[in-house]
Design a protein around this motif. Structure first.
Motif, PDB file in Angstrom:
ATOM      1  N   VAL A 243       0.831  -1.206   0.000  1.00 32.47           N
ATOM      2  CA  VAL A 243       0.000   0.000   0.000  1.00 32.47           C
ATOM      3  C   VAL A 243       0.866   1.258   0.000  1.00 32.47           C
ATOM      4  O   VAL A 243       0.607   2.212  -0.749  1.00 32.47           O
ATOM      5  CB  VAL A 243      -0.949   0.000   1.213  1.00 32.47           C
ATOM      6  CG1 VAL A 243      -1.711   1.321   1.295  1.00 32.47           C
ATOM      7  CG2 VAL A 243      -1.927  -1.157   1.122  1.00 32.47           C
ATOM      8  N   MET A 244       1.921   1.271   0.808  1.00 30.48           N
ATOM      9  CA  MET A 244       2.768   2.461   0.899  1.00 30.48           C
ATOM     10  C   MET A 244       3.550   2.689  -0.387  1.00 30.48           C
ATOM     11  O   MET A 244       3.724   3.833  -0.824  1.00 30.48           O
ATOM     12  CB  MET A 244       3.704   2.339   2.100  1.00 30.48           C
ATOM     13  CG  MET A 244       2.976   2.384   3.438  1.00 30.48           C
ATOM     14  SD  MET A 244       4.045   2.115   4.869  1.00 30.48           S
ATOM     15  CE  MET A 244       5.009   3.633   4.863  1.00 30.48           C
ATOM     16  N   VAL A 245       4.009   1.624  -1.018  1.00 26.62           N
ATOM     17  CA  VAL A 245       4.704   1.772  -2.303  1.00 26.62           C
ATOM     18  C   VAL A 245       3.739   2.290  -3.367  1.00 26.62           C
ATOM     19  O   VAL A 245       4.102   3.130  -4.202  1.00 26.62           O
ATOM     20  CB  VAL A 245       5.330   0.431  -2.737  1.00 26.62           C
ATOM     21  CG1 VAL A 245       5.783   0.486  -4.195  1.00 26.62           C
ATOM     22  CG2 VAL A 245       6.513   0.095  -1.851  1.00 26.62           C
ATOM     23  N   THR A 246       2.509   1.811  -3.337  1.00 24.18           N
ATOM     24  CA  THR A 246       1.506   2.297  -4.290  1.00 24.18           C
ATOM     25  C   THR A 246       1.258   3.789  -4.114  1.00 24.18           C
ATOM     26  O   THR A 246       1.154   4.537  -5.097  1.00 24.18           O
ATOM     27  CB  THR A 246       0.187   1.530  -4.116  1.00 24.18           C
ATOM     28  OG1 THR A 246       0.422   0.131  -4.297  1.00 24.18           O
ATOM     29  CG2 THR A 246      -0.851   2.000  -5.121  1.00 24.18           C
ATOM     30  N   ILE A 247       1.175   4.233  -2.869  1.00 24.27           N
ATOM     31  CA  ILE A 247       0.967   5.659  -2.596  1.00 24.27           C
ATOM     32  C   ILE A 247       2.126   6.484  -3.141  1.00 24.27           C
ATOM     33  O   ILE A 247       1.927   7.503  -3.817  1.00 24.27           O
ATOM     34  CB  ILE A 247       0.800   5.891  -1.084  1.00 24.27           C
ATOM     35  CG1 ILE A 247      -0.514   5.283  -0.595  1.00 24.27           C
ATOM     36  CG2 ILE A 247       0.842   7.384  -0.756  1.00 24.27           C
ATOM     37  CD1 ILE A 247      -0.682   5.309   0.909  1.00 24.27           C
ATOM     38  N   VAL A 248       3.345   6.045  -2.862  1.00 20.52           N
ATOM     39  CA  VAL A 248       4.526   6.769  -3.341  1.00 20.52           C
ATOM     40  C   VAL A 248       4.568   6.768  -4.865  1.00 20.52           C
ATOM     41  O   VAL A 248       4.893   7.783  -5.499  1.00 20.52           O
ATOM     42  CB  VAL A 248       5.808   6.142  -2.762  1.00 20.52           C
ATOM     43  CG1 VAL A 248       7.046   6.778  -3.384  1.00 20.52           C
ATOM     44  CG2 VAL A 248       5.844   6.313  -1.250  1.00 20.52           C
ATOM     45  N   ASP A 249       4.231   5.638  -5.466  1.00 22.83           N
ATOM     46  CA  ASP A 249       4.263   5.516  -6.920  1.00 22.83           C
ATOM     47  C   ASP A 249       3.268   6.470  -7.572  1.00 22.83           C
ATOM     48  O   ASP A 249       3.594   7.173  -8.538  1.00 22.83           O
ATOM     49  CB  ASP A 249       3.950   4.066  -7.307  1.00 22.83           C
ATOM     50  CG  ASP A 249       4.095   3.827  -8.802  1.00 22.83           C
ATOM     51  OD1 ASP A 249       4.687   4.678  -9.494  1.00 22.83           O
ATOM     52  OD2 ASP A 249       3.622   2.782  -9.276  1.00 22.83           O
ATOM     53  N   VAL A 250       2.052   6.515  -7.041  1.00 24.54           N
ATOM     54  CA  VAL A 250       1.013   7.366  -7.629  1.00 24.54           C
ATOM     55  C   VAL A 250       1.375   8.841  -7.496  1.00 24.54           C
ATOM     56  O   VAL A 250       1.066   9.653  -8.374  1.00 24.54           O
ATOM     57  CB  VAL A 250      -0.347   7.072  -6.960  1.00 24.54           C
ATOM     58  CG1 VAL A 250      -1.404   8.073  -7.410  1.00 24.54           C
ATOM     59  CG2 VAL A 250      -0.804   5.656  -7.298  1.00 24.54           C
ATOM     60  N   GLN A 251       2.060   9.203  -6.415  1.00 17.44           N
ATOM     61  CA  GLN A 251       2.398  10.607  -6.188  1.00 17.44           C
ATOM     62  C   GLN A 251       3.508  11.101  -7.109  1.00 17.44           C
ATOM     63  O   GLN A 251       3.679  12.308  -7.264  1.00 17.44           O
ATOM     64  CB  GLN A 251       2.813  10.820  -4.732  1.00 17.44           C
ATOM     65  CG  GLN A 251       1.648  10.794  -3.756  1.00 17.44           C
ATOM     66  CD  GLN A 251       2.076  11.036  -2.331  1.00 17.44           C
ATOM     67  OE1 GLN A 251       3.217  10.763  -1.967  1.00 17.44           O
ATOM     68  NE2 GLN A 251       1.178  11.539  -1.508  1.00 17.44           N
ATOM     69  N   ARG A 252       4.263  10.195  -7.715  1.00 15.00           N
ATOM     70  CA  ARG A 252       5.363  10.607  -8.595  1.00 15.00           C
ATOM     71  C   ARG A 252       4.890  10.526 -10.036  1.00 15.00           C
ATOM     72  O   ARG A 252       4.616   9.452 -10.557  1.00 15.00           O
ATOM     73  CB  ARG A 252       6.582   9.721  -8.363  1.00 15.00           C
ATOM     74  CG  ARG A 252       7.011   9.742  -6.900  1.00 15.00           C
ATOM     75  CD  ARG A 252       8.359   9.131  -6.688  1.00 15.00           C
ATOM     76  NE  ARG A 252       8.704   9.134  -5.271  1.00 15.00           N
ATOM     77  CZ  ARG A 252       9.938   9.005  -4.803  1.00 15.00           C
ATOM     78  NH1 ARG A 252      10.941   8.859  -5.642  1.00 15.00           N
ATOM     79  NH2 ARG A 252      10.173   9.024  -3.502  1.00 15.00           N
ATOM     80  N   SER A 253       4.834  11.670 -10.685  1.00 14.23           N
ATOM     81  CA  SER A 253       4.193  11.749 -11.996  1.00 14.23           C
ATOM     82  C   SER A 253       5.034  11.187 -13.129  1.00 14.23           C
ATOM     83  O   SER A 253       4.501  10.799 -14.165  1.00 14.23           O
ATOM     84  CB  SER A 253       3.851  13.210 -12.306  1.00 14.23           C
ATOM     85  OG  SER A 253       5.027  14.014 -12.297  1.00 14.23           O
ATOM     86  N   GLY A 256       7.955   5.251 -12.000  1.00 16.22           N
ATOM     87  CA  GLY A 256       7.157   4.156 -11.479  1.00 16.22           C
ATOM     88  C   GLY A 256       6.155   3.618 -12.484  1.00 16.22           C
ATOM     89  O   GLY A 256       6.224   3.879 -13.684  1.00 16.22           O
ATOM     90  N   PHE A 257       5.183   2.877 -11.962  1.00 18.23           N
ATOM     91  CA  PHE A 257       4.194   2.234 -12.815  1.00 18.23           C
ATOM     92  C   PHE A 257       3.042   3.167 -13.180  1.00 18.23           C
ATOM     93  O   PHE A 257       2.417   3.010 -14.221  1.00 18.23           O
ATOM     94  CB  PHE A 257       3.634   0.986 -12.117  1.00 18.23           C
ATOM     95  CG  PHE A 257       4.663  -0.084 -11.879  1.00 18.23           C
ATOM     96  CD1 PHE A 257       5.081  -0.905 -12.910  1.00 18.23           C
ATOM     97  CD2 PHE A 257       5.235  -0.255 -10.626  1.00 18.23           C
ATOM     98  CE1 PHE A 257       6.034  -1.888 -12.701  1.00 18.23           C
ATOM     99  CE2 PHE A 257       6.190  -1.236 -10.400  1.00 18.23           C
ATOM    100  CZ  PHE A 257       6.598  -2.054 -11.441  1.00 18.23           C
ATOM    101  N   VAL A 258       2.742   4.124 -12.315  1.00 16.00           N
ATOM    102  CA  VAL A 258       1.624   5.045 -12.552  1.00 16.00           C
ATOM    103  C   VAL A 258       2.202   6.423 -12.860  1.00 16.00           C
ATOM    104  O   VAL A 258       2.645   7.133 -11.961  1.00 16.00           O
ATOM    105  CB  VAL A 258       0.690   5.116 -11.325  1.00 16.00           C
ATOM    106  CG1 VAL A 258      -0.499   6.020 -11.628  1.00 16.00           C
ATOM    107  CG2 VAL A 258       0.218   3.728 -10.925  1.00 16.00           C
ATOM    108  N   GLN A 259       2.213   6.797 -14.133  1.00 14.15           N
ATOM    109  CA  GLN A 259       2.777   8.066 -14.557  1.00 14.15           C
ATOM    110  C   GLN A 259       1.700   8.929 -15.213  1.00 14.15           C
ATOM    111  O   GLN A 259       0.711   8.421 -15.740  1.00 14.15           O
ATOM    112  CB  GLN A 259       3.928   7.843 -15.538  1.00 14.15           C
ATOM    113  CG  GLN A 259       5.076   7.026 -14.963  1.00 14.15           C
ATOM    114  CD  GLN A 259       6.232   6.893 -15.933  1.00 14.15           C
ATOM    115  OE1 GLN A 259       6.347   7.636 -16.898  1.00 14.15           O
ATOM    116  NE2 GLN A 259       7.108   5.930 -15.682  1.00 14.15           N
ATOM    117  N   THR A 260       1.925  10.235 -15.161  1.00  9.37           N
ATOM    118  CA  THR A 260       0.984  11.160 -15.785  1.00  9.37           C
ATOM    119  C   THR A 260       0.995  10.964 -17.297  1.00  9.37           C
ATOM    120  O   THR A 260       2.052  10.993 -17.929  1.00  9.37           O
ATOM    121  CB  THR A 260       1.352  12.613 -15.453  1.00  9.37           C
ATOM    122  OG1 THR A 260       1.333  12.792 -14.029  1.00  9.37           O
ATOM    123  CG2 THR A 260       0.363  13.575 -16.084  1.00  9.37           C
TER     124      THR A 260
END
Length: 278
Positions: A243-253, A256-260
């Motif tokens: 969960v914490m890695v997912t939060i950090v990943d989403v916050q970085r645009s 990571g796996f979730v990018q703007t």
């Protein structure tokens, strides 16, 4: 103000202290280590208590542990919601800027014949600078400042080009073009604001401290009661890690796996290139 010196104004824009890979490694090590450390302290405290002839309290620390776990759940929910909101805001900012740049590029067709091409070329050059490079090319604050300086330098050419292109045209047409250009320039401010979120650093530190404290107390309670550190504790640590890695990943645009998604800007650039070739 010169475009190359305006970068200093964006003081809240900064890269995370640790890269995503380093953050993942730190979480993977510190979370289970907190449980093990708490367990060892609990065993030592149990031995001292028994050596003094005292009885171990079976419900020792339950209230504190429950309060910490409740706080952890609250912080996880808040942090995850904030990360999703921030990601959506950045996505909307990119879409709005792409739309604004596309609009002013089309309205440039109403400009004077002589300066029309220069204005459209200036808009195209500026749009190219609005695509954020991948994380491999932005590894330090110096890289970020260099990227921003390039974008601001291109932006500084837009308004003079607009004035030149609207010189001699009818006032309504000039207003029509200038208002679109103003929206395109303003879109830069809205988008840059999404990168200045110091609250993210604060909440992440609070979340990490609470997660470590909860795992420490879980391990400590097991050690105090003379039980082994079970797989359930490490499973809980693993879920926290994910969960914490997912939060950090989403916050970085841009890492990571979730990018703007920057495809709206890329599509706008493609359309501009096609129009300039005609």
């Amino acid at each position: 103000m010169d475009g190359t010196t305006a970068v200093a104004i964006y003081g809240e824009m900064r890269l995370p202290v640790f890269s995503l890979g380093t953050t993942v490694l730190l979480l993977a090590l510190t979370l289970p280590a907190a449980a093990v450390t708490g367990f060892l302290f609990g065993q030592r405290q149990r031995a001292r208590t028994l050596a003094k002839g005292k009885i171990i309290d079976k419900v020792l620390g339950e209230t504190t542990l429950g309060a910490i776990l409740g706080l952890l759940g609250l912080l996880l929910a808040f942090s995850f919601g904030h990360a999703l909101s921030l990601a959506q805001t950045r996505k909307v900012a990119v879409i709005d800027e792409a739309a604004a740049l596309g609009t002013v590029f089309l309205r440039a067709d109403y400009a004077g014949e002589g300066a029309r091409t220069d204005l459209k070329t200036a808009i195209y050059d500026y749009t190219l600078t609005r695509v954020v490079p991948d994380v491999a090319r932005v590894e330090s604050e110096a890289d970020v400042r260099a990227f921003l300086e390039t974008s601001l330098a291109a932006q500084a050419k837009l308004w003079p080009a607009t004035l030149a292109a609207t010189d001699g045209v009818e006032p309504p047409v000039a207003t029509f073009i200038a208002s679109a250009m103003n929206d395109a320039i303003d879109a830069h401010l809205y988008r840059m604001q999404t990168f200045a979120v110091p609250v993210s650093d604060v909440t992440q530190l609070m979340l990490l401290a609470t997660a470590l404290a909860s795992l420490f107390l879980l391990g400590n309670r097991a050690g105090m009661q003379g039980r082994v550190l079970s797989w359930r504790t490490f499973m809980f640590s693993g879920f926290l890690f994910v969960v914490m890695v997912t939060i950090v990943d989403v916050q970085r645009s841009s890492a990571g796996f979730v990018q703007t998604d920057q495809s709206p800007l890329l599509v706008t650039i493609f359309d501009m290139e096609q129009a300039l070739r005609l």
